[in-house]
Scaffold this active site. Structure first.
Site: not given
Length: 499
Positions: A149, A173, A281
């Site tokens: 996300f 996806k 991240c």
């Protein structure tokens, strides 16, 4: 209510499972959209469309592929703001940050535009009498991308442009929390002239993910997300015979030596820890202060952090937006609330923060924790929010040992004026990406992105040369053509003679 549907075969395909997930505006807390969640049967249908498209796309010329990619690059450039607006509305990051995300994704599209040189093979002539050996790289088939996300446009663009340039077809996806940007990217690909079925977007939850991991028509899976899910993706997809690159979580450290420019280090720490609300991240979540500079550095960070303006992403004055969901906001807050009990000094407490007029948004302020211990939850876990931990060591060696003891090895940085220390750090630190006076060392598109240890599962980093190798497989061809003047040599059952 608006519905985000799948994109399969170059067109919108309505969800057939009857299951939908909510998409929330993080700034208001309001559910603005619903997204169709695919069943295993819908995933299978998308893979079959991609398999059919591969029969022609996999044989297409490099010229045909790059023609599409150059057109796509122009369309992305023209639609930067539109894509950024979708990111702001569903992710919550500020508009300038969303534009930066699109720009970093564009780097990989530009790399894909140059695929003609990246896919050049090798040739050795006359390795023996009239024997030539060539090495070529060919596409895998249908490949899948499962993306997070926090970068709903950039991370997909780290995957599908290279995969498609290499001749594969792709099933994406994206995160069901902010799905609209990925559909926009696919629509623009079709507008650029990409044949139907080459790029497909299937929305879903664990049902869709597991269907992709098990599907025999998928040759490879790319993933970016948390470490537990990355480990599951790698284990499951590998067991099903697929090539896997699964990028996991991080606890990125910034080592600050006593000789560093502390103003520059403080600026970098605030930018890297709190940018995009810490939901990345590569965020710096731990500063390791060496020697006597710790108190001064913490004070400089606090002074800067207190001035950051938090607000909705569509407000041009906002520097940081909300978190993606209320549940995530509450989880991040729990680390701050528990830090003091585990020995940390809470210098800044961002919990309980609200924005006037947006009281139901997923807000949290900036938190700064000092004297954090390595056995505390705030240090051990990837918080994925605007929380910065400060740890203290007496020496460079202690700082490096502390960092190397972490199970994560995504990115790290050192701030120093000492070239010798910086050189040692580059060689001694156990991380895949290193910054020297650069807090977030995300490589440019023609180098590869990836960590070590529990930050990466699989052998390949993402994009750059590693990405191209991941989306292709090698083939070596050995050829001997007889000289027209040669007489037939007859049958010889012995071992082939090369000399």
């Amino acid at each position: 209510m608006k519905t985000v549907n799948h994109w399969i075969g170059g067109k919108t395909v309505e969800g057939a499972s009857g299951n939908y997930g909510p998409v929330t505006d993080p700034a208001t807390g309001e559910v603005t959209t619903q997204v169709a969640l695919a069943s295993a049967e819908e995933v299978d249908a998308a893979v079959k469309v991609a398999q059919e498209a591969f029969l022609s796309w996999g044989q297409s010329s490099l010229a045909a592929r790059t023609k599409v990619l150059f057109a796509y690059r122009a369309l992305l450039d023209a639609n930067r703001d539109a894509i950024a607006e979708l990111i702001v509305a569903e992710h919550g990051k500020v508009h300038s940050d969303a534009l930066g995300e699109v720009a970093r994704g564009l780097e990989i599209v530009e790399l894909a535009c140059g695929i003609t040189t990246q896919l050049k093979g090798e040739l050795s002539t006359s390795v023996s009498n009239r024997v030539d050996v060539s090495a070529i790289r060919q596409p895998l088939g249908v490949v899948a991308g499962i993306t997070p996300f926090n970068f709903p446009a950039m991370v997909p663009m780290w995957m599908f442009p290279l995969a498609i340039a290499c001749g594969n077809t792709f099933v994406l996806k994206p995160s069901e929390k902010d799905p609209s940007a990925s559909v926009k990217l696919a629509e623009l690909m079709t507008e650029a002239g990409l044949p139907a079925g080459v790029l497909n977007v299937v929305h879903g939850d664990k049902v869709a993910v597991d269907a992709l991991l098990a599907h025999p028509g998928i040759s490879a899976v790319s993933f970016v997300g948390s470490t537990p899910i990355a480990r599951h993706i790698h284990t499951t997809a590998s067991a099903n015979g697929k090539r896997v690159q699964a990028l996991g979580g991080a606890k990125n450290h910034m080592l600050v030596l006593p000789d560093a420019d502390l103003d520059a280090a403080a600026d970098a720490a605030v930018s890297a820890a709190y940018g995009s609300a810490g939901e990345r991240c590569m965020a710096i979540s731990a500063v390791v202060a060496v020697g006597s500079i710790a108190d001064e550095l913490v004070e400089k960070i606090r002074e800067r952090a207190e001035k950051i303006k938090i607000g909705p992403g569509n407000d041009a004055t906002s520097e940081m937006g909300p978190l993606i969901t209320a549940a995530h906001r509450d989880k991040v807050a729990s680390y701050v609330k528990g830090a003091a009990d585990q020995g940390a000094d809470v210098v800044l407490d961002g919990t309980g923060y609200t924005v006037d007029g947006y009281e139901n948004g997923h807000w949290i302020g900036l938190s700064l924790l000092d004297n954090v211990k390595t056995d505390s939850d705030a240090y051990r876990d990837e918080i994925f929010g605007p929380v910065l931990c400060v740890l203290r060591t007496e020496t460079y060696e202690e700082g490096v040992a502390l960092i190397n003891a972490s199970p994560f090895g995504n990115g790290t940085a050192i701030f120093t004026r000492d070239g010798g220390a910086a050189r040692r750090f580059q060689l001694e630190i156990q991380a895949g990406m290193v910054g020297v006076n650069v807090p977030i060392p995300v490589p440019v598109g023609y180098h590869s992105f990836g960590g070590w240890k529990d930050s990466l599962f699989g052998d390949h980093h993402i994009y750059g040369n590693d990405g191209i190798h991941f989306y292709t497989r090698g083939k070596v061809v050995t050829t001997r053509w007889p000289d027209p003047a040669d007489a037939p040599v007859g049958v010889d059952l012995g071992f082939p003679r090369n000399h």
